[in-house]
Scaffold this active site. Structure first.
Site, PDB file in Angstrom:
ATOM      1  N   PHE A 160      15.464  19.279  -1.039  1.00 24.49           N
ATOM      2  CA  PHE A 160      14.088  18.839  -1.291  1.00 24.49           C
ATOM      3  C   PHE A 160      13.893  17.385  -0.846  1.00 24.49           C
ATOM      4  O   PHE A 160      12.869  17.024  -0.268  1.00 24.49           O
ATOM      5  CB  PHE A 160      13.780  19.006  -2.790  1.00 24.49           C
TER       6      PHE A 160
ATOM      7  N   TYR B 199       0.843  -1.203   0.000  1.00 23.34           N
ATOM      8  CA  TYR B 199       0.000   0.000   0.000  1.00 23.34           C
ATOM      9  C   TYR B 199       0.884   1.261   0.000  1.00 23.34           C
ATOM     10  O   TYR B 199       0.639   2.213  -0.744  1.00 23.34           O
ATOM     11  CB  TYR B 199      -0.920  -0.003   1.235  1.00 23.34           C
TER      12      TYR B 199
ATOM     13  N   ARG C 239       1.947   8.111  12.903  1.00 18.15           N
ATOM     14  CA  ARG C 239       1.649   9.323  13.685  1.00 18.15           C
ATOM     15  C   ARG C 239       0.153   9.655  13.688  1.00 18.15           C
ATOM     16  O   ARG C 239      -0.391  10.132  14.672  1.00 18.15           O
ATOM     17  CB  ARG C 239       2.430  10.491  13.073  1.00 18.15           C
TER      18      ARG C 239
ATOM     19  N   ARG D  37     -11.319   5.758   9.903  1.00 17.83           N
ATOM     20  CA  ARG D  37     -10.456   4.938   9.059  1.00 17.83           C
ATOM     21  C   ARG D  37      -9.127   4.713   9.780  1.00 17.83           C
ATOM     22  O   ARG D  37      -8.812   5.405  10.744  1.00 17.83           O
ATOM     23  CB  ARG D  37     -10.204   5.597   7.709  1.00 17.83           C
TER      24      ARG D  37
HETATM   25  C1  LIG Z   1      13.081  10.102  -3.899  1.00 20.61           C
HETATM   26  C2  LIG Z   1      12.202  10.927  -3.048  1.00 20.61           C
HETATM   27  C3  LIG Z   1      12.492  12.355  -2.955  1.00 20.61           C
HETATM   28  C4  LIG Z   1      11.215  10.302  -2.400  1.00 20.61           C
HETATM   29  C5  LIG Z   1      10.183  10.932  -1.583  1.00 20.61           C
HETATM   30  C6  LIG Z   1       8.835  10.641  -2.155  1.00 20.61           C
HETATM   31  C7  LIG Z   1       7.734  11.425  -1.537  1.00 20.61           C
HETATM   32  C8  LIG Z   1       7.902  12.883  -1.431  1.00 20.61           C
HETATM   33  C9  LIG Z   1       6.628  10.770  -1.134  1.00 20.61           C
HETATM   34  C10 LIG Z   1       5.443  11.434  -0.533  1.00 20.61           C
HETATM   35  C11 LIG Z   1       5.120  10.813   0.783  1.00 20.61           C
HETATM   36  C12 LIG Z   1       4.101  11.461   1.644  1.00 20.61           C
HETATM   37  C13 LIG Z   1       3.808  10.737   2.872  1.00 20.61           C
HETATM   38  C14 LIG Z   1       3.465  12.596   1.352  1.00 20.61           C
HETATM   39  C15 LIG Z   1       2.435  13.254   2.207  1.00 20.61           C
HETATM   40  O1  LIG Z   1       3.019  14.116   3.049  1.00 20.61           O
HETATM   41  P1  LIG Z   1       2.226  15.171   3.928  1.00 20.61           P
HETATM   42  O2  LIG Z   1       0.824  14.777   4.048  1.00 20.61           O
HETATM   43  O3  LIG Z   1       2.977  15.327   5.186  1.00 20.61           O
HETATM   44  O4  LIG Z   1       2.398  16.446   3.039  1.00 20.61           O
HETATM   45  P2  LIG Z   1       1.463  17.550   2.485  1.00 20.61           P
HETATM   46  O5  LIG Z   1       1.854  18.772   3.204  1.00 20.61           O
HETATM   47  O6  LIG Z   1       1.827  17.685   1.029  1.00 20.61           O
HETATM   48  O7  LIG Z   1       0.032  17.203   2.682  1.00 20.61           O
END
Ligand SMILES: CC(C)=CCC/C(C)=C/CC/C(C)=C/COP(=O)(O)OP(=O)(O)O
Length: 645
Positions: free
Chosen positions: A518, A401, A444, A454
């Site tokens: 980033f 998932y 978390r 959910r």
């Molecule tokens: C190679 C590489 C750089 C890999 C990383 C891939 C990546 C960024 C995956 C997203 C994962 C994720 C849990 C996003 C939600 O974050 P959030 O809900 O905390 O963020 P939001 O502020 O966008 O809602």
């Protein structure tokens, strides 16, 4: 990013109709916003103006100034959905909320504070064709779309808080508040926290730029809210210093938006950056700071496409069969210029409603980027469709998932960094990067997810500790809940070696430091979140979140591989320090922490001493200096300014 989890996390926080309690006590803040009709003359500009006027004048009618500024910060955080931060501010100043809402509150001396609805929420149905009395007669009627297409005929140079100058392109017929909004898209500074001065006078939001007649000096003053972050970090001296550096010594240039004139002049791209800002709390700043001018919009559009896909997946009102079709075919919508979905009630529905803007921007990207985004959107859509009616039972399913929800994002990003050239040995590592973030958030977000009916914890694990997932909320079961939580944290930590390996190898793909930042910043935030959650009963009672000061301090350190290793090593050591021998996963947790520490190969300082045991008088002195410096810098900045070019 583009993950189910992020939307789940946000759902209900901003809608204003659902209400849930996030903490206990007589200062508890409920999640939810008042609903109000905007009336016929409310535009974004007039609303912003009204708000600023309220906050600026409110203290004159009684109450303590610091309580007003705390309330202002708290409402801003609550409006963005950051209720934990809003609560921390309320707690920090001792504000009492008799009804659980910010609309009415008391300070410790019993003074009442009343905040109007228009400061707490946006109107229910904002007018699209709105009359803005602040605009010149020729431009009185204006839509939001039109606003971004306005010709930019003037450049002004703005001195930001005494730290750097930027050139902002505007239209001379713009109101000051429109210029502020433009600045907020280019720089990390919210509209309401900006104060513009010229020749010693504060400029009014309704003034028209042309009429101000700026020949020379001018400045922009930043956020009041920042002061509150100093309070919250009061007992974490290293963070106070980090906040101080970030705010006053140019530390925030680390995340300076890099938008080019071309981007600023493209109405579609500006809309996309605006949607990015609206829909992402964690990624907006790091994406806008990417230096590479072709990669940056590609990453932004990638984010929005996945966010749109995620919003469909999350929308409980779409019948399941329709949802399967939409998710599986989603990637094809990128080629259909007028495809949009207007029925969603989700918080981030704007990306579906205005999908034509996003897909048009997508089709304007170089083909190599389009291919990557198209491919990942296809895989992710099919993956989500397969999980719609499937529970996450085994740890393998949890992995699968998380692969669909975030691992694929990692793969796509790596392919974007390499302009579409696949680097086979990076695939597993990229998946690990995404999975580490996703598993951390899932772990978390127990309270938030279960409150919304959910959950995403694998049954195979939670069933070892309780009969139902909700059982951990009951006080008598919290110990079992904590054991389960520690088990999941241990499983999540097993992704870290891949994360470290990925970041170490990233240098071979790109030498762009902003790409490294980033990638690295969200990862160090994740390990800090795991430390916060480890052994922490609060995960079952409220939303837990790392402090802003800690975030800033991590951001500043995570700019090199050495910095990243230091952080991972220190946090792994701190988790190890928290292990109790009675915890069922104790041995396994210690084992994986040791692996991380070894992999980092850094002699960790005694972090417990450096981070936590600083003398409280030193804390106070730093806080006072920071506070005084803040006032001083305001005084200095009011004599600096903007140059018209
Ligand atoms: C190679 C590489 C750089 C890999 C990383 C891939 C990546 C960024 C995956 C997203 C994962 C994720 C849990 C996003 C939600 O974050 P959030 O809900 O905390 O963020 P939001 O502020 O966008 O809602």
């Amino acid at each position: 990013m583009g993950s189910c989890m992020s939307c789940r996390r946000d759902r209900g926080l901003l809608e204003g109709t659902e209400v849930s309690e996030i903490t206990l006590g007589n200062n508890k803040l409920f999640i939810g916003q008042p609903v109000w009709e905007g009336g016929t003359d409310v535009t974004r500009d007039t609303l912003e103006e009204k708000r600023i006027e309220f906050w600026e004048t409110a203290p004159a009618f009684g109450g303590q100034e610091e309580v007003w500024s705390a309330l202002r910060s708290a409402t801003e955080f609550a409006e963005r959905g950051d209720y934990s931060m809003a609560q921390a501010i309320i707690d920090g100043v001792g504000i009492i909320l008799p009804n659980g809402y910010l609309s009415q509150s008391y300070d410790e001396r019993g003074h009442q504070y009343v905040i109007p609805n228009y400061c707490l929420a946006r109107p229910k149905s904002p007018r699209r064709h709105a009359y803005d009395p602040g605009l010149s007669p020729s431009r009185k009627y204006i839509t939001e779309d039109e606003e971004l297409k306005i010709e930019l005929d003037t450049k002004i140079r703005i001195r930001l808080d005494g730290r750097k100058d930027i050139k902002l392109e505007v239209n001379s017929e713009d109101t000051i508040i429109s210029c502020k909004r433009r600045l907020s898209l280019v720089e990390n500074v919210s509209v309401s926290s900006q104060l513009w001065c010229h020749s010693g006078k504060v400029l009014k939001n309704s003034q028209i730029l042309r009429e101000v007649n700026i020949p020379c000096d001018h400045m922009v003053q930043q956020s009041v809210t920042f002061l509150m972050e100093f309070y919250v970090s009061m007992y974490h001296p290293s963070e106070l210093w980090a906040l101080f550096r970030y705010k006053y010594l140019g530390g925030n240039t680390l995340l300076s938006p890099q938008l080019t004139t071309e981007e600023l002049q493209s109405a579609d791209l500006m809309k996309c950056y605006e949607y990015l800002e609206l829909t992402s709390r964690s990624f907006s700043a790091v994406i806008r700071s990417i230096q590479d001018n072709t990669l940056r919009p590609a990453v932004c559009i990638f984010y929005l496409v996945l966010r749109a896909l995620d919003t469909i997946e999350d929308d409980m009102n779409i019948p399941i069969d329709d949802k399967v079709t939409m998710l599986s075919n989603f990637y094809t919508y990128l080629q259909i210029p007028d495809w949009r979905y207007k029925e969603s009630t989700e918080k981030d529905r704007i990306v579906l409603e205005d999908f034509p803007t996003i897909s048009r921007a997508f089709r304007g990207l170089p083909i190599r980027y389009q291919r990557v985004i198209n491919d990942i959107a296809g895989q992710m859509g099919r993956g989500f469709a397969g999980y719609l009616e499937k529970r996450i039972v085994t740890v393998e399913e949890w992995d699968e998932y998380c692969l669909y929800a975030a691992g694929l994002v990692g793969v796509g990003l790596t392919n974007l960094f390499t302009s579409g050239t696949e680097v086979a040995h990076m695939t597993e590592l990229s998946i690990g990067m995404g999975r580490f973030l996703q598993k951390t958030n899932i772990t978390r977000d127990y309270f938030e997810d279960t409150t919304q009916g959910r959950h995403f914890w694998p049954e195979e694990v939670w069933h070892k500790y309780g009969d139902t997932i909700d059982t951990f909320k009951q006080p008598e079961n919290v110990a079992q809940g904590v054991a389960c939580l520690n088990h999941l944290i241990t499983l999540t930590l097993t992704e870290v070696p891949n994360v470290l390996e990925y970041l170490a190898q990233l240098g071979e793909l790109t030498n762009d430091n902003t790409v490294f930042n980033f990638c690295a910043i969200p990862q160090v935030m994740a390990i800090a979140t795991l430390l916060l959650c480890y052994n922490n009963k609060n995960v079952f009672k409220k939303n837990v979140k790392i402090r802003k000061g800690e975030t800033v301090s991590l951001m500043q350190e995570a700019t090199s591989m050495k910095g990243v290793k230091t952080i991972f090593s220190e946090y792994a050591q701190l988790i190890k320090n928290k292990i109790q021998s009675t915890d069922p996963s104790a041995q396994e947790t210690a084992r994986i922490c040791n692996i991380i520490i070894q992999k980092c190969n850094i002699m960790a300082p005694n972090y417990a001493v450096t981070r936590y045991t600083m003398n409280s008088s030193v804390v106070l002195i730093i806080a006072i200096i920071s506070y005084r410096y803040n006032l001083h810098s305001r005084a200095i900045s009011s004599i600096q300014g903007i140059l018209k070019l």
